[in-house]
Write a protein that holds these residues in place. Structure first.
Motif, PDB file in Angstrom:
ATOM      1  N   THR A  46       8.834   9.743  -7.291  1.00  0.00           N
ATOM      2  CA  THR A  46       7.981   8.455  -8.032  1.00  0.00           C
ATOM      3  C   THR A  46       8.573   8.223  -9.732  1.00  0.00           C
ATOM      4  N   GLN A  95       0.827   6.208   1.703  1.00  0.00           N
ATOM      5  CA  GLN A  95       0.770   5.088   0.754  1.00  0.00           C
ATOM      6  C   GLN A  95       1.699   4.993  -0.469  1.00  0.00           C
ATOM      7  N   THR A  96       1.751   6.313  -0.985  1.00  0.00           N
ATOM      8  CA  THR A  96       2.512   6.624  -2.004  1.00  0.00           C
ATOM      9  C   THR A  96       3.852   6.424  -1.818  1.00  0.00           C
ATOM     10  N   GLU A 104       5.099   4.522   0.818  1.00  0.00           N
ATOM     11  CA  GLU A 104       5.113   3.139   1.250  1.00  0.00           C
ATOM     12  C   GLU A 104       5.325   2.169   0.063  1.00  0.00           C
ATOM     13  N   GLN A 105       4.499   2.364  -0.904  1.00  0.00           N
ATOM     14  CA  GLN A 105       4.441   1.671  -2.067  1.00  0.00           C
ATOM     15  C   GLN A 105       5.876   2.017  -2.998  1.00  0.00           C
ATOM     16  N   LYS A 115       8.214  -0.239  -1.348  1.00  0.00           N
ATOM     17  CA  LYS A 115       8.215  -2.003  -1.525  1.00  0.00           C
ATOM     18  C   LYS A 115       8.359  -1.902  -3.324  1.00  0.00           C
ATOM     19  N   ASP A 116       8.289  -1.212  -3.764  1.00  0.00           N
ATOM     20  CA  ASP A 116       8.846  -1.312  -5.294  1.00  0.00           C
ATOM     21  C   ASP A 116      10.037  -1.428  -5.483  1.00  0.00           C
ATOM     22  N   ARG A 120      11.156  -4.680  -4.358  1.00  0.00           N
ATOM     23  CA  ARG A 120      10.815  -5.485  -5.191  1.00  0.00           C
ATOM     24  C   ARG A 120      11.740  -5.848  -6.647  1.00  0.00           C
TER      25      ARG A 120
END
Length: 91
Positions: A17, A50-51, A53-54, A57-58, A61
């Motif tokens: 991350t 969730q981390t 997955e986000q 997606k980021d 994006r």
């Protein structure tokens, strides 16, 4: 013969991350290759948390193509990715 230096990391992060997505785009990167176990997931966990997955997606994006490279079975990779629109290669 393939130049294997292409696959050697030039940067190592403590956490995935911490990746600076905009910096990748600014430097001309168009894709990010990820592994599942011991990279964006604890080994043998069911599905993408969730981390992770986000994070995926980021990346998308930011206009980065995400590709999962895994030595897991296709069944495991599909279960992990669930409904995420991500390419994958099982080795």
């Amino acid at each position: 013969m393939t130049d294997m230096t292409l696959f050697r990391p030039r940067e190592i992060l403590q956490k995935y991350t911490d990746l600076d997505m905009q910096s990748l785009k600014d430097r001309g990167f168009s894709a990010v290759l990820l592994d599942i176990d011991n990279t964006i997931a604890v080994p043998d966990t069911g599905s993408c948390d969730q981390t992770a997955e986000q994070f995926i997606k980021d990346l998308q994006r930011h206009g980065l193509r995400v590709i999962i490279f895994s030595n897991n079975t296709e069944k495991r990779v599909k279960m992990f990715l669930r409904d995420l629109d991500v390419e994958y290669v099982c080795l």
